[in-house]
Design an enzyme around this catalytic site. Structure first.
Site, PDB file in Angstrom:
ATOM      1  N   GLY A 251       0.800  -1.222   0.000  1.00  0.00           N
ATOM      2  CA  GLY A 251       0.000   0.000   0.000  1.00  0.00           C
ATOM      3  C   GLY A 251       0.827   1.263   0.000  1.00  0.00           C
ATOM      4  O   GLY A 251       0.345   2.331   0.408  1.00  0.00           O
ATOM      5  N   GLN A 252       2.067   1.180  -0.469  1.00  0.00           N
ATOM      6  CA  GLN A 252       2.929   2.368  -0.465  1.00  0.00           C
ATOM      7  C   GLN A 252       2.352   3.456  -1.366  1.00  0.00           C
ATOM      8  O   GLN A 252       2.000   3.197  -2.518  1.00  0.00           O
ATOM      9  CB  GLN A 252       4.347   1.999  -0.936  1.00  0.00           C
ATOM     10  CG  GLN A 252       5.311   3.174  -0.876  1.00  0.00           C
ATOM     11  CD  GLN A 252       6.692   2.821  -1.403  1.00  0.00           C
ATOM     12  OE1 GLN A 252       6.889   1.765  -2.011  1.00  0.00           O
ATOM     13  NE2 GLN A 252       7.638   3.704  -1.185  1.00  0.00           N
TER      14      GLN A 252
ATOM     15  N   HIS B 253      10.416   6.416   3.979  1.00  0.00           N
ATOM     16  CA  HIS B 253       9.891   6.910   5.264  1.00  0.00           C
ATOM     17  C   HIS B 253       9.584   5.754   6.186  1.00  0.00           C
ATOM     18  O   HIS B 253       9.148   4.690   5.746  1.00  0.00           O
ATOM     19  CB  HIS B 253       8.643   7.773   5.059  1.00  0.00           C
ATOM     20  CG  HIS B 253       7.552   7.125   4.266  1.00  0.00           C
ATOM     21  ND1 HIS B 253       7.585   7.024   2.887  1.00  0.00           N
ATOM     22  CD2 HIS B 253       6.400   6.519   4.654  1.00  0.00           C
ATOM     23  CE1 HIS B 253       6.496   6.412   2.466  1.00  0.00           C
ATOM     24  NE2 HIS B 253       5.760   6.074   3.516  1.00  0.00           N
TER      25      HIS B 253
HETATM   26  P1  AMP Z   1       2.963   4.993   2.633  1.00  0.00           P
HETATM   27  O1  AMP Z   1       1.636   4.367   2.366  1.00  0.00           O
HETATM   28  O2  AMP Z   1       3.854   4.120   3.487  1.00  0.00           O
HETATM   29  O3  AMP Z   1       3.637   5.484   1.371  1.00  0.00           O
HETATM   30  O4  AMP Z   1       2.672   6.237   3.564  1.00  0.00           O
HETATM   31  C1  AMP Z   1       2.517   7.535   3.101  1.00  0.00           C
HETATM   32  C2  AMP Z   1       1.922   8.306   4.241  1.00  0.00           C
HETATM   33  O5  AMP Z   1       2.023   9.680   3.954  1.00  0.00           O
HETATM   34  C3  AMP Z   1       0.440   8.005   4.491  1.00  0.00           C
HETATM   35  O6  AMP Z   1       0.262   7.471   5.807  1.00  0.00           O
HETATM   36  C4  AMP Z   1      -0.232   9.366   4.333  1.00  0.00           C
HETATM   37  O7  AMP Z   1      -1.271   9.579   5.251  1.00  0.00           O
HETATM   38  C5  AMP Z   1       0.925  10.317   4.553  1.00  0.00           C
HETATM   39  N1  AMP Z   1       0.779  11.621   3.930  1.00  0.00           N
HETATM   40  C6  AMP Z   1       0.368  11.885   2.657  1.00  0.00           C
HETATM   41  N2  AMP Z   1       0.395  13.215   2.433  1.00  0.00           N
HETATM   42  C7  AMP Z   1       0.831  13.791   3.585  1.00  0.00           C
HETATM   43  C8  AMP Z   1       1.071  15.138   3.978  1.00  0.00           C
HETATM   44  N3  AMP Z   1       0.876  16.186   3.149  1.00  0.00           N
HETATM   45  N4  AMP Z   1       1.502  15.378   5.238  1.00  0.00           N
HETATM   46  C9  AMP Z   1       1.701  14.346   6.089  1.00  0.00           C
HETATM   47  N5  AMP Z   1       1.509  13.059   5.770  1.00  0.00           N
HETATM   48  C10 AMP Z   1       1.068  12.781   4.528  1.00  0.00           C
END
Ligand code: AMP
Length: 113
Positions: free
Chosen positions: A91-92, A98
């Site tokens: 689900g990335q 990160h």
């Molecule tokens: P992943 O699914 O591991 O790629 O996680 C990406 C994360 O980034 C998700 O949990 C989102 O909620 C978070 N995210 C997306 N946009 C933002 C943003 N502008 N500020 C903070 N977190 C964000």
């Protein structure tokens, strides 16, 4: 990378609720928290974990920072979870490397499907 969401957060082009930073890393609150404490620990440099050539020493910095902010947020005693999503089955959403830091409640066992 100019079209990377997290690079824009590092550069201040997109607002974020920052929690901590040092020379190499930045920590901010996830915009869609999945736990009472949900932080993202990122390298300031754009790194894609899926790339074949990575300087893995950045993980030392990310892990140390994750532990530091967990302590500052008061979730180190109860415990916390670190998650790295890689690729579509995980689900990335964002390619910029990160670590999710999740805590502040009982998270149960490992998250699967
Ligand atoms: P992943 O699914 O591991 O790629 O996680 C990406 C994360 O980034 C998700 O949990 C989102 O909620 C978070 N995210 C997306 N946009 C933002 C943003 N502008 N500020 C903070 N977190 C964000």
């Amino acid at each position: 990378m100019s079209d990377c969401l997290f690079c824009k957060i590092v550069n201040g082009e997109i607002p974020s609720n920052n929690v901590a930073e040092d020379e190499k890393t930045l920590v901010f609150e996830d915009i869609n928290p999945k736990a009472p404490v949900h932080l993202l620990v990122i390298p300031k440099e754009h790194i894609d974990y899926k790339d074949s050539e990575i300087d893995y020493s950045i993980f030392g910095d990310l892990m140390a920072m994750a532990k530091k902010v967990a302590k500052e947020k008061g979730i180190d005693d109860g415990g916390f979870r670190l998650i790295l999503n890689s690729g579509p089955d995980a689900g990335q959403e964002v390619d910029h490397l990160h670590l999710h830091v999740l805590g502040g409640t009982s998270l149960g066992k490992m998250i699967c499907i």
